[in-house]
Design a protein around this motif. Structure first.
Motif, PDB file in Angstrom:
ATOM      1  N   GLU B 187       0.812  -1.211   0.000  1.00 40.79           N
ATOM      2  CA  GLU B 187       0.000   0.000   0.000  1.00 40.79           C
ATOM      3  C   GLU B 187       0.853   1.273   0.000  1.00 40.79           C
ATOM      4  OE1 GLU B 187      -3.466   0.173  -0.185  1.00 40.79           O
ATOM      5  OE2 GLU B 187      -3.420  -1.963  -0.636  1.00 40.79           O
ATOM      6  N   GLY B 188       2.188   1.129  -0.124  1.00 38.38           N
ATOM      7  CA  GLY B 188       2.988   2.327  -0.395  1.00 38.38           C
ATOM      8  C   GLY B 188       4.048   2.711   0.622  1.00 38.38           C
ATOM      9  N   THR B 189       4.231   1.916   1.669  1.00 35.49           N
ATOM     10  CA  THR B 189       5.257   2.243   2.655  1.00 35.49           C
ATOM     11  C   THR B 189       6.492   1.380   2.427  1.00 35.49           C
ATOM     12  OG1 THR B 189       3.617   2.883   4.301  1.00 35.49           O
ATOM     13  CG2 THR B 189       5.792   2.272   5.139  1.00 35.49           C
ATOM     14  N   VAL B 190       7.651   2.012   2.444  1.00 30.16           N
ATOM     15  CA  VAL B 190       8.904   1.280   2.334  1.00 30.16           C
ATOM     16  C   VAL B 190       9.441   1.057   3.745  1.00 30.16           C
ATOM     17  CG1 VAL B 190      11.295   1.423   1.545  1.00 30.16           C
ATOM     18  CG2 VAL B 190       9.412   2.083   0.024  1.00 30.16           C
ATOM     19  N   LEU B 191       9.816  -0.183   4.039  1.00 33.93           N
ATOM     20  CA  LEU B 191      10.301  -0.515   5.375  1.00 33.93           C
ATOM     21  C   LEU B 191      11.795  -0.778   5.374  1.00 33.93           C
ATOM     22  CD1 LEU B 191       7.142  -1.800   5.473  1.00 33.93           C
ATOM     23  CD2 LEU B 191       8.005  -2.457   7.718  1.00 33.93           C
ATOM     24  N   VAL B 192      12.465  -0.273   6.380  1.00 35.71           N
ATOM     25  CA  VAL B 192      13.865  -0.587   6.643  1.00 35.71           C
ATOM     26  C   VAL B 192      13.962  -0.958   8.119  1.00 35.71           C
ATOM     27  CG1 VAL B 192      16.223   0.280   6.742  1.00 35.71           C
ATOM     28  CG2 VAL B 192      14.692   1.047   4.917  1.00 35.71           C
ATOM     29  N   LYS B 193      14.485  -2.144   8.389  1.00 34.97           N
ATOM     30  CA  LYS B 193      14.552  -2.615   9.771  1.00 34.97           C
ATOM     31  C   LYS B 193      16.013  -2.828  10.133  1.00 34.97           C
ATOM     32  CE  LYS B 193      11.897  -6.061   8.551  1.00 34.97           C
ATOM     33  NZ  LYS B 193      10.942  -7.183   8.462  1.00 34.97           N
ATOM     34  N   ILE B 194      16.421  -2.238  11.212  1.00 38.38           N
ATOM     35  CA  ILE B 194      17.841  -2.257  11.555  1.00 38.38           C
ATOM     36  C   ILE B 194      18.044  -2.747  12.978  1.00 38.38           C
ATOM     37  CG2 ILE B 194      19.870  -0.797  11.955  1.00 38.38           C
ATOM     38  CD1 ILE B 194      19.031   0.855   9.549  1.00 38.38           C
ATOM     39  N   MET B 195      18.919  -3.743  13.117  1.00 35.72           N
ATOM     40  CA  MET B 195      19.382  -4.150  14.429  1.00 35.72           C
ATOM     41  C   MET B 195      20.756  -3.539  14.661  1.00 35.72           C
ATOM     42  SD  MET B 195      20.646  -7.738  16.056  1.00 35.72           S
ATOM     43  CE  MET B 195      21.043  -7.758  17.820  1.00 35.72           C
ATOM     44  N   LEU B 196      20.880  -2.794  15.758  1.00 34.92           N
ATOM     45  CA  LEU B 196      22.172  -2.251  16.153  1.00 34.92           C
ATOM     46  C   LEU B 196      22.889  -3.366  16.913  1.00 34.92           C
ATOM     47  CD1 LEU B 196      20.846   1.177  17.495  1.00 34.92           C
ATOM     48  CD2 LEU B 196      21.461   0.546  15.153  1.00 34.92           C
ATOM     49  N   HIS B 197      23.898  -3.896  16.283  1.00 32.65           N
ATOM     50  CA  HIS B 197      24.580  -5.093  16.807  1.00 32.65           C
ATOM     51  C   HIS B 197      25.788  -4.679  17.641  1.00 32.65           C
ATOM     52  CE1 HIS B 197      26.345  -8.997  17.094  1.00 32.65           C
ATOM     53  NE2 HIS B 197      27.206  -8.866  16.104  1.00 32.65           N
ATOM     54  N   ILE B 198      25.692  -4.885  18.946  1.00 32.96           N
ATOM     55  CA  ILE B 198      26.848  -4.609  19.809  1.00 32.96           C
ATOM     56  C   ILE B 198      27.334  -5.905  20.455  1.00 32.96           C
ATOM     57  CG2 ILE B 198      26.218  -2.206  20.328  1.00 32.96           C
ATOM     58  CD1 ILE B 198      25.190  -3.258  23.075  1.00 32.96           C
ATOM     59  N   SER B 199      28.594  -5.878  20.884  1.00 37.16           N
ATOM     60  CA  SER B 199      29.154  -7.047  21.566  1.00 37.16           C
ATOM     61  C   SER B 199      28.820  -6.989  23.053  1.00 37.16           C
ATOM     62  CB  SER B 199      30.672  -7.072  21.391  1.00 37.16           C
ATOM     63  OG  SER B 199      31.234  -5.929  22.030  1.00 37.16           O
ATOM     64  N   LYS B 200      28.918  -8.134  23.690  1.00 31.36           N
ATOM     65  CA  LYS B 200      28.619  -8.187  25.129  1.00 31.36           C
ATOM     66  C   LYS B 200      29.641  -7.353  25.917  1.00 31.36           C
ATOM     67  CE  LYS B 200      27.120 -11.402  28.716  1.00 31.36           C
ATOM     68  NZ  LYS B 200      27.021 -12.789  29.201  1.00 31.36           N
ATOM     69  N   ASP B 201      30.902  -7.354  25.434  1.00 31.82           N
ATOM     70  CA  ASP B 201      31.934  -6.550  26.106  1.00 31.82           C
ATOM     71  C   ASP B 201      31.619  -5.058  26.003  1.00 31.82           C
ATOM     72  OD1 ASP B 201      33.267  -8.817  26.778  1.00 31.82           O
ATOM     73  OD2 ASP B 201      34.781  -8.662  25.174  1.00 31.82           O
ATOM     74  N   GLU B 202      31.177  -4.634  24.809  1.00 31.18           N
ATOM     75  CA  GLU B 202      30.849  -3.221  24.629  1.00 31.18           C
ATOM     76  C   GLU B 202      29.672  -2.827  25.529  1.00 31.18           C
ATOM     77  OE1 GLU B 202      32.386  -0.867  23.075  1.00 31.18           O
ATOM     78  OE2 GLU B 202      30.870   0.716  23.110  1.00 31.18           O
ATOM     79  N   GLN B 203      28.701  -3.722  25.645  1.00 29.86           N
ATOM     80  CA  GLN B 203      27.574  -3.404  26.531  1.00 29.86           C
ATOM     81  C   GLN B 203      28.054  -3.194  27.966  1.00 29.86           C
ATOM     82  OE1 GLN B 203      24.560  -6.192  28.028  1.00 29.86           O
ATOM     83  NE2 GLN B 203      22.972  -4.893  27.116  1.00 29.86           N
ATOM     84  N   LYS B 204      29.029  -4.033  28.377  1.00 26.51           N
ATOM     85  CA  LYS B 204      29.549  -3.903  29.733  1.00 26.51           C
ATOM     86  C   LYS B 204      30.159  -2.520  29.943  1.00 26.51           C
ATOM     87  CE  LYS B 204      32.495  -6.143  33.148  1.00 26.51           C
ATOM     88  NZ  LYS B 204      33.447  -7.239  33.439  1.00 26.51           N
ATOM     89  N   LEU B 205      30.953  -2.075  28.979  1.00 22.44           N
ATOM     90  CA  LEU B 205      31.561  -0.747  29.082  1.00 22.44           C
ATOM     91  C   LEU B 205      30.505   0.355  29.175  1.00 22.44           C
ATOM     92  CD1 LEU B 205      34.416  -1.062  26.396  1.00 22.44           C
ATOM     93  CD2 LEU B 205      34.661  -1.127  28.901  1.00 22.44           C
ATOM     94  N   ARG B 206      29.474   0.219  28.346  1.00 22.35           N
ATOM     95  CA  ARG B 206      28.462   1.281  28.316  1.00 22.35           C
ATOM     96  C   ARG B 206      27.625   1.283  29.595  1.00 22.35           C
ATOM     97  NH1 ARG B 206      26.380   1.373  21.927  1.00 22.35           N
ATOM     98  NH2 ARG B 206      28.482   1.494  21.040  1.00 22.35           N
ATOM     99  N   LEU B 207      27.322   0.109  30.098  1.00 18.58           N
ATOM    100  CA  LEU B 207      26.577   0.059  31.363  1.00 18.58           C
ATOM    101  C   LEU B 207      27.423   0.631  32.500  1.00 18.58           C
ATOM    102  CD1 LEU B 207      24.825  -3.446  31.116  1.00 18.58           C
ATOM    103  CD2 LEU B 207      23.684  -1.214  31.182  1.00 18.58           C
TER     104      LEU B 207
END
Lengths: 295, 295
Positions: B187-207
């Protein structure tokens, strides 16, 4: 109404004395379009009254009143149960009787639990979205009944007959609609879709009444005559839409509607049978009522 | 940006001088999950920068600014064209960078044409409806961009990992979602779906940074630690959701996001490429501008 629900109503529920003892009424399966069945409207008599052959308009009122009371009970049960919803879709040719059906069938039902939504020509915001957008928004919350007076089916009916979009666009909507309704079903909404089937002769009488009677002038529009001139195209669009989208979980019923009293009885009975089959129940009390003393 | 659109912009459009000459940037197909591909997140390096191997954080800002300007141009074109819409779905583990992505990628784009919707824990009205109800409501009108910060995918992610509904219920939602998104596309909508992929180590740093820095305390919740303790279950839920719902018309991209600057460049480029491929155009003037004299 199932015996179990009936028993529960009588055992637990203060309103239950309003409810007539369950009469095992005629089954309305005769009007249900089975999945895969190729509908031919010309083969179906819009004036028949096969489920109540001996009844007439004069005596139908008392029967409808009993059905109204049953429906009111079941609406309370749906509300109390709170886990499911009911969506009734009404479609018809002009003068088919959608408004009269709603008045006749839902009179006496608590309006807090029933919402009627009309879907006319899309407005400026609606037309900027996909055709299911405005319809999805109005689907019923758990515990509620929603009635659609016209619906997303117009997007494969009037839109098709008037060629408002190319065939490719309206044709793939059958699949969208099946999928959309399946999702609603999976997530807890029961759908009942009803076409009020009238004959071309009956429409002529009803349109003439609108022209002749000043009190009915507000119901008449010149567009009705234009749509009537495309009667056969509309009938074919209805046949295709119903054939394509009548599924086990979201069935269509084609209800003979030349007799308004008969139409109302049949639709009331379909709704009662549908709600009864949902096996709704009042929530189990979390405590022993006999242990509560209110001083 | 295609040469045709580029030419049109320069020929017709007063804002076109803001637009840098089209640089044919690196293709982002490398991050696109093809239909039928079985995603394994463990095989994908969240810290790589393969599309810009020689770039670093210091010089990325200037590149992003150019992409921002291109995106702003394309948003105007989408608005003027008025026939299509763009829906960007952003999903990530906690600290994945959804908010930062929106800030980085859409800064400089006219906010009248872009609406961001966050989908948190469903509210009391939302929970009474199917899980697509609140999401469908927020899909973009023609000419608009909508960004979903979390989305209906939570109903097969957090809902699955925390067993909020039985497997049977969440599992059939993959099909619902494919169907829903196909309808939007048709019906006319273009979809783009994005997963922001981070590592478990990076999550630890950010938390840890959120814990250590008082200015970031507001971003921290104990729930983040609980979700982190279920890291592997979430990764599997993401893998299945993306594998099941990445289609030709509504593709998923898994974007390496340990480097925030790289993530923003990649996502900007994906959006620019997507909008360019839509073959949008300014409406054809209905008159000859040279014939108009304004006195």
């Amino acid at each position: 109404m199932s015996l179990i629900i009936e028993a529960r109503l009588h055992a637990w529920h203060p309103w239950s004395h309003y409810c007539e003892p369950s009469e095992e009424g005629p089954h309305m399966d005769r009007y249900r379009i089975e999945s895969g069945y190729q509908l031919r409207l010309a083969d179906r008599d819009a004036g028949e009254k096969a489920a109540h052959p001996d009844l007439n308009k004069k005596h139908a009122g008392a029967v409808l009143a009993r059905l109204n009371a049953q429906l009111a009970e079941l609406q309370k049960l749906l509300w109390s149960d709170g886990s499911r919803a009911l969506l009734l879709v009404l479609q018809a040719m002009d003068t088919g009787g959608k408004d009269g059906t709603i008045r006749g069938v839902f009179t006496g039902v608590n309006p807090q639990g029933v919402t009627v939504h009309g879907f006319g020509v899309p407005g400026p915001h609606e037309i900027e979205h996909d055709y299911l957008w405005r319809v999805h928004d109005k689907t019923p919350a758990r515990g509620r009944i929603a009635v659609f007076n016209r619906s997303h089916y117009e997007d494969v009916l009037i839109v098709r007959v008037n060629e408002l979009v190319p065939r490719e666009v309206w044709h793939r909507r059958y699949e969208h609609i099946r999928n959309f309704e399946q999702m609603l079903t999976d997530e807890g909404t029961v759908l009942v879709k009803i076409m009020l089937h009238i004959s071309k002769d009956e429409q002529k009488l009803r349109l003439q009444a609108r022209v002749d009677n000043p009190a009915k002038h507000f119901k008449f529009s010149m567009g009705d005559l234009e749509a009537r001139s495309k009667w056969d195209q509309y009938q074919r669009a209805y046949e295709d839409a119903i054939t394509e989208t009548s599924t086990e979980d979201a069935p269509w019923y084609v209800v003979p509607s030349d007799r308004k009293w008969y139409r109302n009885l049949v639709i009331s009975r379909i709704l009662i049978d549908t709600l009864t089959a949902m096996n709704l129940s009042y929530p189990t009390p979390e405590l022993d009522p006999t242990s509560i003393v209110i001083e």
